[in-house]
Design a protein around this motif. Structure first.
Motif, PDB file in Angstrom:
ATOM      1  N   LEU A   1     -85.200 -27.703  41.164  1.00  0.00           N
ATOM      2  CA  LEU A   1     -85.671 -27.908  42.392  1.00  0.00           C
ATOM      3  C   LEU A   1     -85.579 -26.647  43.450  1.00  0.00           C
ATOM      4  CD1 LEU A   1     -86.186 -30.297  44.474  1.00  0.00           C
ATOM      5  CD2 LEU A   1     -83.734 -29.803  45.252  1.00  0.00           C
ATOM      6  N   VAL A   2     -87.315 -26.791  43.958  1.00  0.00           N
ATOM      7  CA  VAL A   2     -87.455 -25.418  44.688  1.00  0.00           C
ATOM      8  C   VAL A   2     -87.333 -26.052  46.229  1.00  0.00           C
ATOM      9  CG1 VAL A   2     -88.882 -23.543  45.346  1.00  0.00           C
ATOM     10  CG2 VAL A   2     -88.782 -24.436  42.859  1.00  0.00           C
ATOM     11  N   VAL A   3     -86.526 -25.387  46.953  1.00  0.00           N
ATOM     12  CA  VAL A   3     -86.495 -25.683  48.568  1.00  0.00           C
ATOM     13  C   VAL A   3     -86.594 -24.500  49.160  1.00  0.00           C
ATOM     14  CG1 VAL A   3     -85.003 -26.768  50.211  1.00  0.00           C
ATOM     15  CG2 VAL A   3     -84.326 -27.197  47.584  1.00  0.00           C
ATOM     16  N   GLN A   4     -87.431 -24.726  50.432  1.00  0.00           N
ATOM     17  CA  GLN A   4     -87.667 -23.319  51.389  1.00  0.00           C
ATOM     18  C   GLN A   4     -86.552 -23.727  52.494  1.00  0.00           C
ATOM     19  OE1 GLN A   4     -91.716 -21.932  50.596  1.00  0.00           O
ATOM     20  NE2 GLN A   4     -91.479 -22.659  52.609  1.00  0.00           N
ATOM     21  N   VAL A   5     -85.984 -22.500  52.681  1.00  0.00           N
ATOM     22  CA  VAL A   5     -84.910 -22.881  53.710  1.00  0.00           C
ATOM     23  C   VAL A   5     -85.011 -21.627  54.845  1.00  0.00           C
ATOM     24  CG1 VAL A   5     -82.281 -22.640  54.370  1.00  0.00           C
ATOM     25  CG2 VAL A   5     -82.934 -23.723  52.365  1.00  0.00           C
ATOM     26  N   THR A   6     -85.228 -22.015  56.038  1.00  0.00           N
ATOM     27  CA  THR A   6     -85.747 -21.023  56.854  1.00  0.00           C
ATOM     28  C   THR A   6     -84.892 -20.794  58.114  1.00  0.00           C
ATOM     29  OG1 THR A   6     -88.208 -21.530  56.485  1.00  0.00           O
ATOM     30  CG2 THR A   6     -87.841 -20.247  58.410  1.00  0.00           C
ATOM     31  N   GLY A   7     -84.188 -19.866  58.229  1.00  0.00           N
ATOM     32  CA  GLY A   7     -83.220 -19.730  59.262  1.00  0.00           C
ATOM     33  C   GLY A   7     -83.935 -19.071  60.686  1.00  0.00           C
ATOM     34  N   GLU A   8     -83.371 -19.722  61.745  1.00  0.00           N
ATOM     35  CA  GLU A   8     -83.872 -19.289  62.887  1.00  0.00           C
ATOM     36  C   GLU A   8     -82.765 -19.357  63.825  1.00  0.00           C
ATOM     37  OE1 GLU A   8     -86.525 -22.801  64.050  1.00  0.00           O
ATOM     38  OE2 GLU A   8     -85.033 -23.344  65.668  1.00  0.00           O
ATOM     39  N   GLN A   9     -82.706 -18.749  65.277  1.00  0.00           N
ATOM     40  CA  GLN A   9     -81.810 -18.905  66.034  1.00  0.00           C
ATOM     41  C   GLN A   9     -81.712 -20.331  66.666  1.00  0.00           C
ATOM     42  OE1 GLN A   9     -82.841 -15.344  68.338  1.00  0.00           O
ATOM     43  NE2 GLN A   9     -81.305 -14.303  67.741  1.00  0.00           N
ATOM     44  N   PHE A  10     -80.660 -21.093  66.240  1.00  0.00           N
ATOM     45  CA  PHE A  10     -79.736 -20.963  65.369  1.00  0.00           C
ATOM     46  C   PHE A  10     -79.556 -22.367  64.686  1.00  0.00           C
ATOM     47  CE2 PHE A  10     -78.816 -18.604  69.479  1.00  0.00           C
ATOM     48  CZ  PHE A  10     -78.356 -17.401  68.778  1.00  0.00           C
ATOM     49  N   ALA A  11     -80.441 -22.193  63.682  1.00  0.00           N
ATOM     50  CA  ALA A  11     -80.572 -23.568  62.729  1.00  0.00           C
ATOM     51  C   ALA A  11     -81.068 -23.300  61.587  1.00  0.00           C
ATOM     52  CB  ALA A  11     -81.193 -24.340  63.608  1.00  0.00           C
ATOM     53  N   TRP A  12     -80.856 -24.059  60.667  1.00  0.00           N
ATOM     54  CA  TRP A  12     -81.735 -24.033  59.248  1.00  0.00           C
ATOM     55  C   TRP A  12     -82.724 -24.960  59.112  1.00  0.00           C
ATOM     56  CZ3 TRP A  12     -80.332 -19.704  56.771  1.00  0.00           C
ATOM     57  CH2 TRP A  12     -78.876 -19.123  56.995  1.00  0.00           C
ATOM     58  N   ASN A  13     -83.889 -24.421  58.862  1.00  0.00           N
ATOM     59  CA  ASN A  13     -85.078 -25.562  58.595  1.00  0.00           C
ATOM     60  C   ASN A  13     -85.224 -25.744  57.029  1.00  0.00           C
ATOM     61  OD1 ASN A  13     -86.274 -26.072  61.321  1.00  0.00           O
ATOM     62  ND2 ASN A  13     -86.041 -23.918  61.335  1.00  0.00           N
ATOM     63  N   VAL A  14     -85.091 -26.967  56.610  1.00  0.00           N
ATOM     64  CA  VAL A  14     -85.178 -27.248  55.186  1.00  0.00           C
ATOM     65  C   VAL A  14     -86.440 -27.877  54.834  1.00  0.00           C
ATOM     66  CG1 VAL A  14     -84.133 -28.287  53.101  1.00  0.00           C
ATOM     67  CG2 VAL A  14     -82.726 -27.343  55.056  1.00  0.00           C
ATOM     68  N   HIS A  15     -87.111 -27.385  53.839  1.00  0.00           N
ATOM     69  CA  HIS A  15     -88.585 -27.716  53.293  1.00  0.00           C
ATOM     70  C   HIS A  15     -88.710 -28.046  52.075  1.00  0.00           C
ATOM     71  CE1 HIS A  15     -93.264 -26.832  54.045  1.00  0.00           C
ATOM     72  NE2 HIS A  15     -92.937 -27.906  53.147  1.00  0.00           N
ATOM     73  N   TYR A  16     -88.898 -29.435  51.608  1.00  0.00           N
ATOM     74  CA  TYR A  16     -89.182 -29.604  50.247  1.00  0.00           C
ATOM     75  C   TYR A  16     -90.723 -29.884  50.215  1.00  0.00           C
ATOM     76  CZ  TYR A  16     -83.924 -31.054  50.474  1.00  0.00           C
ATOM     77  OH  TYR A  16     -82.872 -31.233  50.567  1.00  0.00           O
ATOM     78  N   ALA A  17     -91.078 -29.759  48.791  1.00  0.00           N
ATOM     79  CA  ALA A  17     -92.513 -29.707  48.688  1.00  0.00           C
ATOM     80  C   ALA A  17     -92.883 -31.233  48.362  1.00  0.00           C
ATOM     81  CB  ALA A  17     -92.855 -29.061  47.312  1.00  0.00           C
ATOM     82  N   GLY A  18     -91.912 -32.153  48.178  1.00  0.00           N
ATOM     83  CA  GLY A  18     -92.458 -33.523  47.769  1.00  0.00           C
ATOM     84  C   GLY A  18     -92.980 -33.627  46.489  1.00  0.00           C
ATOM     85  N   PRO A  19     -93.192 -34.946  46.201  1.00  0.00           N
ATOM     86  CA  PRO A  19     -93.558 -35.315  44.781  1.00  0.00           C
ATOM     87  C   PRO A  19     -94.680 -34.288  44.021  1.00  0.00           C
ATOM     88  CG  PRO A  19     -93.615 -37.126  46.336  1.00  0.00           C
ATOM     89  CD  PRO A  19     -93.363 -36.174  47.037  1.00  0.00           C
ATOM     90  N   ASP A  20     -95.673 -33.892  44.871  1.00  0.00           N
ATOM     91  CA  ASP A  20     -96.697 -32.988  44.255  1.00  0.00           C
ATOM     92  C   ASP A  20     -96.181 -31.602  43.982  1.00  0.00           C
ATOM     93  OD1 ASP A  20     -96.449 -31.977  46.592  1.00  0.00           O
ATOM     94  OD2 ASP A  20     -98.785 -31.761  47.209  1.00  0.00           O
ATOM     95  N   GLY A  21     -95.012 -31.322  44.381  1.00  0.00           N
ATOM     96  CA  GLY A  21     -94.382 -29.968  43.964  1.00  0.00           C
ATOM     97  C   GLY A  21     -95.116 -28.846  44.533  1.00  0.00           C
ATOM     98  N   VAL A  22     -96.029 -29.051  45.638  1.00  0.00           N
ATOM     99  CA  VAL A  22     -96.692 -27.880  46.311  1.00  0.00           C
ATOM    100  C   VAL A  22     -96.348 -28.042  48.035  1.00  0.00           C
ATOM    101  CG1 VAL A  22     -98.970 -26.978  46.896  1.00  0.00           C
ATOM    102  CG2 VAL A  22     -98.586 -28.072  44.692  1.00  0.00           C
ATOM    103  N   PHE A  23     -95.912 -26.756  48.127  1.00  0.00           N
ATOM    104  CA  PHE A  23     -95.664 -26.477  49.642  1.00  0.00           C
ATOM    105  C   PHE A  23     -96.904 -26.619  50.438  1.00  0.00           C
ATOM    106  CE2 PHE A  23     -91.727 -25.072  47.619  1.00  0.00           C
ATOM    107  CZ  PHE A  23     -90.757 -25.625  48.646  1.00  0.00           C
ATOM    108  N   GLY A  24     -96.882 -27.405  51.491  1.00  0.00           N
ATOM    109  CA  GLY A  24     -98.004 -27.512  52.341  1.00  0.00           C
ATOM    110  C   GLY A  24     -98.210 -26.204  53.210  1.00  0.00           C
TER     111      GLY A  24
END
Ligand SMILES: [Cu+2]
Length: 265
Positions: A102-125
């Motif tokens: 499972l590939v997940v994109q996790v982006t840090g920012e001051q001061f939180a974690w943004n989590v991004h899943y590609a969804g069923p198509d498996g491609v990040f928008g």
């Protein structure tokens, strides 16, 4: 074997190796500490000023000290080449393939974690800086991109299926943060301008961990492990490890919820 270290409960497949390594380093450092401490105390008594008013300019003639130094270097080399480097190589080089993970994109920012899943198509928008809105679209996700329609984003909530390789692609929007989950024995800096992949296999669900620890409120936490600003102390995310079915259910619901047409646009 490493319970005596009092480390946090373990919840990933590779974590045991990390604990063993920490254990061996501690054992070896204890031996060094006792050895050098004893030697120091011995020298204080053996070479005290009352017995040796004048310095001895010849010094030690035996080889015991050289041999013990060589011994220390050999053990350190074993720790480094026998444990540390192979473990590091396995963590960094032997990434599982994306198709079995499972590939997940996790982006840090001051001061939180943004989590991004590609969804069923498996491609990040597609993401676009122009669309970035700190409140409604913190990743600048372009929902008009077909690949983005089924994408799922969350704030500070990372849901993961148990016993499946997880690849986290770590990024940062501003300064250096660090993604650390103590129970996963994972810690990696998130650096602006870079996407750094890390992987692990969580093998204990949150529910199991709650029974095991007797703490009904137990939560895996992502702790930011780099001092990243005034709000660093509150930069925490939560990880929920679930069975594959529960995770799929959660993801399907989010997809349905988030791919609905945006009423604003
Ligand atoms: Cu941070």
């Amino acid at each position: 074997m490493t319970e005596w270290l009092g480390l946090p409960a373990l919840a990933t497949a590779h974590g045991g190796q990390i604990d063993d390594m920490i254990g061996w380093v501690h054992v070896f450092m204890l031996i060094l500490f006792v050895g050098w401490g004893g030697f120091f105390a011995y020298c204080l008594v053996r070479f005290r000023a009352s017995r040796h008013p004048v310095a001895n300019y010849t010094g030690v003639k035996g080889h015991a000290s050289s041999y013990s130094e060589i011994g220390v270097a050999v053990v350190e080399a074993i720790l480094l080449f026998g444990f540390a480097i192979p473990l590091w190589a396995a963590r960094v080089d032997r990434m599982p393939s994306e198709s079995e993970s499972l590939v997940v994109q996790v982006t840090g920012e001051q001061f939180a974690w943004n989590v991004h899943y590609a969804g069923p198509d498996g491609v990040f928008g597609r993401t676009d800086l122009k669309l970035l809105d700190l409140q409604s679209n913190p990743l600048g996700l372009d929902r008009s991109d077909p690949a983005a329609m089924d994408d799922v984003t969350t704030l500070n909530q990372l849901y993961l299926p148990v016993n499946k390789p997880i690849i986290v692609r770590l990024r940062s929007k501003d300064v250096i943060h660090a993604f650390g989950v103590p129970e996963f024995r994972v810690k990696q800096d998130a650096i602006p301008g870079l996407t750094i992949p890390i992987w692990f296999v969580p093998n204990v669900t949150t529910a199991e961990m709650r029974t095991r620890t007797g703490n009904a409120e137990f939560q895996y936490e992502i702790a930011c492990a780099q001092l990243c600003g005034m709000g660093h102390y509150r930069m925490r995310g939560f990880v929920t490890v679930e069975t594959a079915e529960d995770f799929q259910k959660w993801l399907d619901e989010r997809v349905k919820e988030q791919s609905a047409p945006d009423p604003v646009r």
